[in-house]
Design an enzyme around this catalytic site. Sequence first.
Site, PDB file in Angstrom:
ATOM      1  N   ASP A   1       0.785  -1.230   0.000  1.00 33.46           N
ATOM      2  CA  ASP A   1       0.000   0.000   0.000  1.00 33.46           C
ATOM      3  C   ASP A   1       0.824   1.290   0.000  1.00 33.46           C
ATOM      4  OD1 ASP A   1      -1.452  -2.255   0.655  1.00 33.46           O
ATOM      5  OD2 ASP A   1      -2.822  -1.207   1.995  1.00 33.46           O
TER       6      ASP A   1
ATOM      7  N   GLU B   1       1.326  -9.605  11.335  1.00 36.23           N
ATOM      8  CA  GLU B   1       1.155  -9.183   9.940  1.00 36.23           C
ATOM      9  C   GLU B   1       2.526  -8.895   9.316  1.00 36.23           C
ATOM     10  OE1 GLU B   1      -1.262  -5.684   9.569  1.00 36.23           O
ATOM     11  OE2 GLU B   1      -1.473  -5.895   7.392  1.00 36.23           O
TER      12      GLU B   1
HETATM   13  C1  GLC Z   1      -2.833  -4.749   3.362  1.00 29.88           C
HETATM   14  C2  GLC Z   1      -1.636  -5.245   2.565  1.00 29.88           C
HETATM   15  C3  GLC Z   1      -2.125  -6.108   1.427  1.00 29.88           C
HETATM   16  C4  GLC Z   1      -2.956  -7.251   2.003  1.00 29.88           C
HETATM   17  C5  GLC Z   1      -4.075  -6.733   2.903  1.00 29.88           C
HETATM   18  C6  GLC Z   1      -4.762  -7.852   3.679  1.00 29.88           C
HETATM   19  O1  GLC Z   1      -3.646  -3.915   2.618  1.00 29.88           O
HETATM   20  O2  GLC Z   1      -0.874  -4.173   2.083  1.00 29.88           O
HETATM   21  O3  GLC Z   1      -1.045  -6.608   0.696  1.00 29.88           O
HETATM   22  O4  GLC Z   1      -3.478  -8.025   0.984  1.00 29.88           O
HETATM   23  O5  GLC Z   1      -3.567  -5.841   3.851  1.00 29.88           O
HETATM   24  O6  GLC Z   1      -3.835  -8.592   4.424  1.00 29.88           O
END
Ligand code: GLC
Length: 419
Positions: free
Chosen positions: A163, A386
């Site tokens: 992101d 995460e």
């Molecule tokens: C965030 C990450 C993306 C992922 C999502 C759900 O937006 O940047 O890569 O798919 O979270 O985990």
Amino acid sequence: MMDHASIDAKARDILRGNDRGGYTLPTEGLYPYQWNWDSAFAAIGFAQFDVDRAWTEIETLMSGQWPNGMVPHILFHVPDPGYFPGPDVWGTDGIGPIASSGISQPPVAATAARAIIEKAPDQGRDRLAALFPKLKAWHSWFMTWRNAGGAIFITHPWEGGRDNAPDWDAAMAAIDPVGVGEYTRRDTSHVDPSMRPTKDDYDRYIWLVQRGRRLGWDEAEMAKDMPFKVADPLTTFVLLRANRDLAAIADLLGEDRAEIDRWTAEIETGVEALRNAQGVFDSINLRSGLHTGCVTSSSFLCWYAGVDSDAMRAELAQTFESCPYPIPSQKVESEHFDAKRYWRGPTWGIVNAMIARGLSEMGLTDEASRLTRQTRTLMVENGFAEYYNPLTGAPAGGGTFTWTAAVWLAWASPTAGEA
Ligand code: GLC
């Protein structure tokens, strides 16, 4: 310290706990829907202990495919007011079969499908056969709408899965998010704001969504003048890899692979454009034609796509020296590096899993083992976060995270790959 068998059990519990019957949440609260590439990794994780459930994950993902072949980055199966931006903001009603976002994400699903069939060749051949045309249509969509001479570009930072990566800074700065209006973020009520993108980023994320909505998510309309258009090493390498895997699936099913091979050759050419003056794989802001100058964990995915590079070997050696918990999402020495902020420094298990796989397939086995061992330690000591601070190993972002647990089971655990 817990033994590895009980950590394996914990990882399986996370997958089961985030399972909503047919699809898996990345983590409860922060991400209450089905995310595209998260699901592909979840499927690879499930394949280690429940092959049937692994196939279902991919089938549910592909059931959200749009008529133009695009597979959305989020499927909003069950409305959840705790998430922003939800279906009311995306405004995709009536386009796809399931309420969804209007952009895609790195296409890992064909690679996951190949991993599942290889795990259990006698189970699921019919399911693979049903998935094959859908996967191919999705790859075809990338080749039609996200293809700049074989380098694959993204039209929104979320489409690249990273992101707030510094790669997007110049392209984002060129956007004036005029008229974006008031909105309330939800992510920062779940997680410490210093671990998330800034308000400036968010205004532009939402402004881009509003624009797509205004244009009815019609790719031909959107292509006329794209405010955000960045060729991305991660998406390019992931699609190149997935194409090779799709061709192998075609062979297995006795399907024609000629078109897939043409795509592979085209992307192999496109990859060359991503090498910057230092020989490092680097994003290109297609609006200015300039490389962004960022060495990110995505740059190290070349081997995963079957592409070697002396410059990247040198970067790898240096990264092992300078970073206790590699591979950081942004080079530690960079001015952009921020150890806690999401894709601007932290280390991510899924990216490491792909990098290590590439290293080992390309014969860089010492480096592959080293990355595996270091990531194993990271997860044993800090759980299934995460992402992690690459200098201290501290867990960051959401906890009990699906894809981190999945890559533990499929790769980082000492029991991974055992029959
Ligand atoms: C965030 C990450 C993306 C992922 C999502 C759900 O937006 O940047 O890569 O798919 O979270 O985990």
